[in-house]
Design a protein around this motif. Sequence first.
Motif, mmCIF file in Angstrom:
data_model
loop_
_atom_site.group_PDB
_atom_site.id
_atom_site.type_symbol
_atom_site.label_atom_id
_atom_site.label_comp_id
_atom_site.label_asym_id
_atom_site.label_seq_id
_atom_site.Cartn_x
_atom_site.Cartn_y
_atom_site.Cartn_z
ATOM 1 N N LEU A 1 4.440 -10.132 2.223
ATOM 2 C CA LEU A 1 5.363 -9.061 1.854
ATOM 3 C C LEU A 1 5.418 -7.992 2.940
ATOM 4 O O LEU A 1 6.487 -7.464 3.261
ATOM 5 C CB LEU A 1 4.944 -8.432 0.524
ATOM 6 C CG LEU A 1 5.832 -7.294 0.015
ATOM 7 C CD1 LEU A 1 7.244 -7.809 -0.269
ATOM 8 C CD2 LEU A 1 5.232 -6.662 -1.231
ATOM 9 N N GLY A 2 4.248 -7.672 3.530
ATOM 10 C CA GLY A 2 4.197 -6.658 4.584
ATOM 11 C C GLY A 2 5.043 -7.049 5.788
ATOM 12 O O GLY A 2 5.796 -6.224 6.319
ATOM 13 N N VAL A 3 4.915 -8.306 6.229
ATOM 14 C CA VAL A 3 5.689 -8.762 7.385
ATOM 15 C C VAL A 3 7.183 -8.723 7.077
ATOM 16 O O VAL A 3 7.985 -8.189 7.860
ATOM 17 C CB VAL A 3 5.275 -10.191 7.790
ATOM 18 C CG1 VAL A 3 6.214 -10.730 8.873
ATOM 19 C CG2 VAL A 3 3.836 -10.212 8.308
ATOM 20 N N LEU A 4 7.570 -9.277 5.934
ATOM 21 C CA LEU A 4 8.989 -9.319 5.579
ATOM 22 C C LEU A 4 9.574 -7.920 5.450
ATOM 23 O O LEU A 4 10.657 -7.629 5.987
ATOM 24 C CB LEU A 4 9.173 -10.082 4.264
ATOM 25 C CG LEU A 4 8.917 -11.593 4.306
ATOM 26 C CD1 LEU A 4 9.018 -12.192 2.918
ATOM 27 C CD2 LEU A 4 9.885 -12.274 5.263
ATOM 28 N N TYR A 5 8.857 -7.054 4.764
ATOM 29 C CA TYR A 5 9.372 -5.698 4.544
ATOM 30 C C TYR A 5 9.535 -4.954 5.864
ATOM 31 O O TYR A 5 10.593 -4.352 6.128
ATOM 32 C CB TYR A 5 8.435 -4.923 3.616
ATOM 33 C CG TYR A 5 8.735 -3.449 3.567
ATOM 34 C CD1 TYR A 5 9.807 -2.957 2.829
ATOM 35 C CD2 TYR A 5 7.965 -2.534 4.296
ATOM 36 C CE1 TYR A 5 10.105 -1.600 2.798
ATOM 37 C CE2 TYR A 5 8.256 -1.176 4.271
ATOM 38 C CZ TYR A 5 9.321 -0.719 3.522
ATOM 39 O OH TYR A 5 9.609 0.618 3.516
ATOM 40 N N ASP B 1 0.841 -1.192 0.000
ATOM 41 C CA ASP B 1 0.000 0.000 0.000
ATOM 42 C C ASP B 1 0.876 1.241 0.000
ATOM 43 O O ASP B 1 2.095 1.163 0.177
ATOM 44 C CB ASP B 1 -0.949 -0.004 1.207
ATOM 45 C CG ASP B 1 -0.215 -0.099 2.536
ATOM 46 O OD1 ASP B 1 0.528 0.848 2.867
ATOM 47 O OD2 ASP B 1 -0.383 -1.099 3.251
ATOM 48 N N GLY B 2 0.241 2.398 -0.190
ATOM 49 C CA GLY B 2 0.989 3.642 -0.323
ATOM 50 C C GLY B 2 1.644 4.139 0.943
ATOM 51 O O GLY B 2 2.446 5.076 0.903
ATOM 52 N N GLY B 3 1.350 3.503 2.082
ATOM 53 C CA GLY B 3 1.966 3.928 3.335
ATOM 54 C C GLY B 3 3.094 3.024 3.787
ATOM 55 O O GLY B 3 3.591 3.162 4.911
ATOM 56 N N PHE B 4 3.523 2.100 2.901
ATOM 57 C CA PHE B 4 4.485 1.071 3.320
ATOM 58 C C PHE B 4 5.818 1.658 3.762
ATOM 59 O O PHE B 4 6.483 1.124 4.648
ATOM 60 C CB PHE B 4 4.709 0.056 2.187
ATOM 61 C CG PHE B 4 5.609 0.547 1.084
ATOM 62 C CD1 PHE B 4 6.964 0.260 1.092
ATOM 63 C CD2 PHE B 4 5.105 1.295 0.030
ATOM 64 C CE1 PHE B 4 7.797 0.703 0.076
ATOM 65 C CE2 PHE B 4 5.937 1.744 -0.986
ATOM 66 C CZ PHE B 4 7.287 1.456 -0.956
ATOM 67 N N PHE B 5 6.223 2.771 3.151
ATOM 68 C CA PHE B 5 7.545 3.325 3.458
ATOM 69 C C PHE B 5 7.549 4.133 4.747
ATOM 70 O O PHE B 5 8.613 4.439 5.294
ATOM 71 C CB PHE B 5 8.035 4.204 2.298
ATOM 72 C CG PHE B 5 7.197 5.428 2.058
ATOM 73 C CD1 PHE B 5 7.557 6.652 2.587
ATOM 74 C CD2 PHE B 5 6.027 5.342 1.310
ATOM 75 C CE1 PHE B 5 6.781 7.776 2.361
ATOM 76 C CE2 PHE B 5 5.250 6.463 1.077
ATOM 77 C CZ PHE B 5 5.621 7.685 1.610
ATOM 78 N N LEU B 6 6.361 4.465 5.265
ATOM 79 C CA LEU B 6 6.270 5.291 6.463
ATOM 80 C C LEU B 6 6.045 4.497 7.741
ATOM 81 O O LEU B 6 6.631 4.800 8.782
ATOM 82 C CB LEU B 6 5.106 6.287 6.316
ATOM 83 C CG LEU B 6 5.385 7.632 5.653
ATOM 84 C CD1 LEU B 6 4.079 8.379 5.448
ATOM 85 C CD2 LEU B 6 6.343 8.450 6.499
ATOM 86 N N PHE B 7 5.194 3.467 7.664
ATOM 87 C CA PHE B 7 4.709 2.860 8.897
ATOM 88 C C PHE B 7 5.787 2.237 9.768
ATOM 89 O O PHE B 7 5.674 2.288 11.008
ATOM 90 C CB PHE B 7 3.621 1.829 8.592
ATOM 91 C CG PHE B 7 2.778 1.498 9.788
ATOM 92 C CD1 PHE B 7 1.880 2.423 10.293
ATOM 93 C CD2 PHE B 7 2.895 0.279 10.428
ATOM 94 C CE1 PHE B 7 1.112 2.140 11.408
ATOM 95 C CE2 PHE B 7 2.134 -0.015 11.548
ATOM 96 C CZ PHE B 7 1.230 0.914 12.031
ATOM 97 N N PRO B 8 6.856 1.622 9.214
ATOM 98 C CA PRO B 8 7.899 1.106 10.109
ATOM 99 C C PRO B 8 8.476 2.160 11.039
ATOM 100 O O PRO B 8 8.950 1.839 12.136
ATOM 101 C CB PRO B 8 8.946 0.565 9.137
ATOM 102 C CG PRO B 8 8.171 0.199 7.920
ATOM 103 C CD PRO B 8 7.096 1.247 7.805
#
Length: 256
Positions: free
Chosen positions: A213-217, A67-74
Amino acid sequence: MTTAQNTPPHTAHSGRPIGAVYADRGRSHFDILLAAMVVVVILSGIGAAKGVSFGTIPGTGFEIITDGGFFLFPLAYVLGDIITELYGPGAARRAILTSFAASILASISYQVIIALPPFPDEYGLAKQEALELALGPVWIVVLAGLVGFLAGQSLNSAVVSRMKRRTGERGLIARLFTSSGLGELVDTILFCSIASVAIGITTIEQWAEYTILGVLYKVIVQYAMIPVTSAVIRWLKRTDPTYQRQLAAATGPGSD
């Protein structure tokens, strides 16, 4: 007889103005970290309403869906680790709840903005449609984030705080490694299961690809950030006078 000199100045009982009075906000870094977490959570909620596909991995058929927020949430988890390590699980819970209270307020605001009547011209109607498409499903993402982040970050914070109670100032890297994977796993499964509807995921296969993919990333990003996170934590500990006072009290004469 009481003279004017004996009357306590600047008191509410004197009948005179008491001047400007302010509460002491302290000298910790908590307010800056809290503000950063609030901003990250709100922006992640907006970005996560957009489904993102980077195509398939050649020879596998595995579609790279996020999703478009993937780079922020971590970053929210990194900030959660820092807050827990410096200020404890109580402060971390306060930061989590404050972040999502702000995110809920933002999602309600989006719905009010959408409900307000637009300009009746072509541009106004086009903008109205765009807002409905972009901000309309954000409340589902906020709900997914609330469920996932509360569970995952609470687990993350609990692991960090329990390990710190056993090891004290030692073992920071171990705390960060242990907590990151558990929190992200729980968070991502819950988040993806609820947010899939808003993003446009319609099949079990897409959900599985999105979740894996979400968990791994997220875990890889958090692990890659651990050297930076630990360096920031150590710097904040050195420069936060409230932490130094507590550390001195705990390690001073008569302490265990």
